[in-house]
Design an enzyme around this catalytic site. Structure first.
Site, mmCIF file in Angstrom:
data_model
loop_
_atom_site.group_PDB
_atom_site.id
_atom_site.type_symbol
_atom_site.label_atom_id
_atom_site.label_comp_id
_atom_site.label_asym_id
_atom_site.label_seq_id
_atom_site.Cartn_x
_atom_site.Cartn_y
_atom_site.Cartn_z
ATOM 1 C CD GLU A 203 -2.744 -1.070 2.437
ATOM 2 O OE1 GLU A 203 -4.172 -1.056 2.313
ATOM 3 O OE2 GLU A 203 -2.199 -1.218 3.614
ATOM 4 C CE LYS B 117 -6.796 1.480 2.920
ATOM 5 N NZ LYS B 117 -5.695 0.470 3.304
ATOM 6 C CD GLU C 92 -9.659 3.982 11.534
ATOM 7 O OE1 GLU C 92 -10.223 2.910 12.005
ATOM 8 O OE2 GLU C 92 -8.650 3.778 10.751
#
Length: 136
Positions: free
Chosen positions: A34, A112, A86
């Protein structure tokens, strides 16, 4: 335990600016791929503020341009990586409330759409609501 704000668990009421389906490529997440490859993020924002004056005047100077909030979201999502959604949502909301005092509350949803789960999904994500006077 009492909540710090009576009614804060309720949705804000009144006028709001609405931004839906903002899509950006970012590098947020806890997995190494990621952070190296990145992925698409989808963001929705609601910003509660009084729109009566601009509704009557029909003047942009009496309101806040959607593009002002869009630029905040773009800067955060395309900016420095965060481990958690968050944190991305919190940064968007705190920047929005800090920069624009006419906004009373903001809701930020960060999703996502391309996540490895068993089964079809539109996206997985978080949604937060922050209030002026409580959260900033």
């Amino acid at each position: 335990m009492a909540t710090p704000c009576t009614g804060c668990d309720e949705m804000p009421k009144g006028d709001k600016l609405v931004l839906r389906g903002l899509k950006f490529h970012g590098y947020h997440g806890v997995r190494p791929e990621e952070r190296t490859r990145g992925q698409k993020f989808v963001v929705d924002v609601d910003a509660w503020m009084d729109l009566r004056t601009s509704g009557k005047s029909d003047q942009l100077s009496d309101t806040l341009s959607y593009s002002d909030i869009y630029r905040i979201v773009k800067a955060v999502v395309e900016g420095s990586p965060h481990d958690l959604l968050e944190s991305v949502a919190e940064h968007i909301s705190s920047t929005t409330l800090s920069k624009y005092p006419q906004i009373n509350a903001v809701r930020v949803r960060v999703g996502k759409p391309h996540i490895a789960v068993q089964g079809p999904v539109d996206y997985l994500g978080v949604e937060i609501i922050r209030y002026r006077g409580i959260d900033i």
